[in-house]
Design an enzyme around this catalytic site. Structure first.
Site, short mmCIF file in Angstrom:
data_model
loop_
_atom_site.label_atom_id
_atom_site.label_comp_id
_atom_site.label_asym_id
_atom_site.label_seq_id
_atom_site.Cartn_x
_atom_site.Cartn_y
_atom_site.Cartn_z
N ASN A 4 0.80 -1.21 0.00
CA ASN A 4 0.00 0.00 0.00
C ASN A 4 0.84 1.27 0.00
O ASN A 4 0.30 2.36 -0.03
CB ASN A 4 -0.93 -0.01 1.23
N TYR A 69 2.75 9.66 -11.52
CA TYR A 69 2.02 8.71 -10.67
C TYR A 69 1.28 7.70 -11.54
O TYR A 69 1.35 6.48 -11.30
CB TYR A 69 1.04 9.49 -9.79
N LYS A 73 2.05 3.66 -11.57
CA LYS A 73 1.00 2.71 -11.20
C LYS A 73 0.65 1.80 -12.38
O LYS A 73 0.32 0.63 -12.19
CB LYS A 73 -0.23 3.44 -10.67
N VAL A 102 -8.92 7.99 -2.53
CA VAL A 102 -9.08 7.48 -1.17
C VAL A 102 -8.61 8.56 -0.21
O VAL A 102 -7.58 9.20 -0.42
CB VAL A 102 -8.28 6.18 -0.96
N THR A 104 -6.65 9.71 2.19
CA THR A 104 -5.40 9.46 2.91
C THR A 104 -4.61 10.76 2.95
O THR A 104 -4.97 11.74 2.29
CB THR A 104 -4.55 8.37 2.20
#
Length: 185
Positions: A4, A69, A73, A102, A104
């Site tokens: 993660n 990013y 990914k 998400v 975070t």
């Protein structure tokens, strides 16, 4: 094993800072690969288990402001698929999880709808394991080989689920494994 770790620098591919692009590839791709390479033999020696790579919907369709990013990914998605073939027969299944935004620390300051992190955990883990998520988190934070192996033991088959922000989980598609759906949450 749940991979993660991730960073987002908002570096654009064409004219973004090369060091920031390198950081995104180092953490989001090579970091995931290094953890899988380190723990696959341990998971296999302990009778098998599951590896879950947290990816992103942006791995499937790039956004210019998140080009580095997205590329890192997407590379992790390709790596997950390549590892699937190598892990077949070792008792290890590997899964890619593709959430939308998400909530975070990584994107907390970005004003957009986000899925609570706890909802992602709930969607990824089967219902009997939801109560064990706290134990799983504690084991992962210990960062010891025993704790991480125990965390792998807690992980089970991943499901396909879609919520209002767009969580998608790719199931293992090795021979004998079918893609399934649990529908909308």
């Amino acid at each position: 094993l749940i991979n993660n770790a991730g960073i987002l620098t908002f570096a654009q591919i064409l004219d973004g800072d090369r060091a920031r692009l390198d950081d995104e590839m180092r953490v989001n791709y090579f970091g995931t690969l290094d953890v899988v390479r380190a723990f696959a033999p341990i998971v296999e020696a302990n009778g098998g288990g599951s590896i879950v790579n947290m990816l992103t919907l942006i791995a499937l369709g790039s956004l210019p402001a998140m080009g580095g990013y997205s590329a890192a990914k997407a590379a992790s998605l390709s790596m997950t698929q390549a590892l699937r073939a190598q892990l077949t027969g070792r008792g290890i299944t590997i899964h890619g999880v593709f959430p939308g935004a998400v909530d975070t620390d990584m994107i907390r300051a970005v004003d957009m709808p986000k899925t609570p992190a706890a909802d992602v955990v709930t969607a990824v883990l089967d219902e009997p394991l939801v109560k064990k998520a706290v134990v799983l988190d504690a084991l992962l934070r210990k960062q010891s080989p025993f704790a991480l192996v125990r965390a792998v033991e807690l992980a089970q088959e991943v499901l396909v689920s879609v919520d209002d922000v767009g969580l998608h989980v790719e199931r293992d598609r090795a021979p004998g494994h079918e893609r399934t759906a649990r529908g909308r949450r």
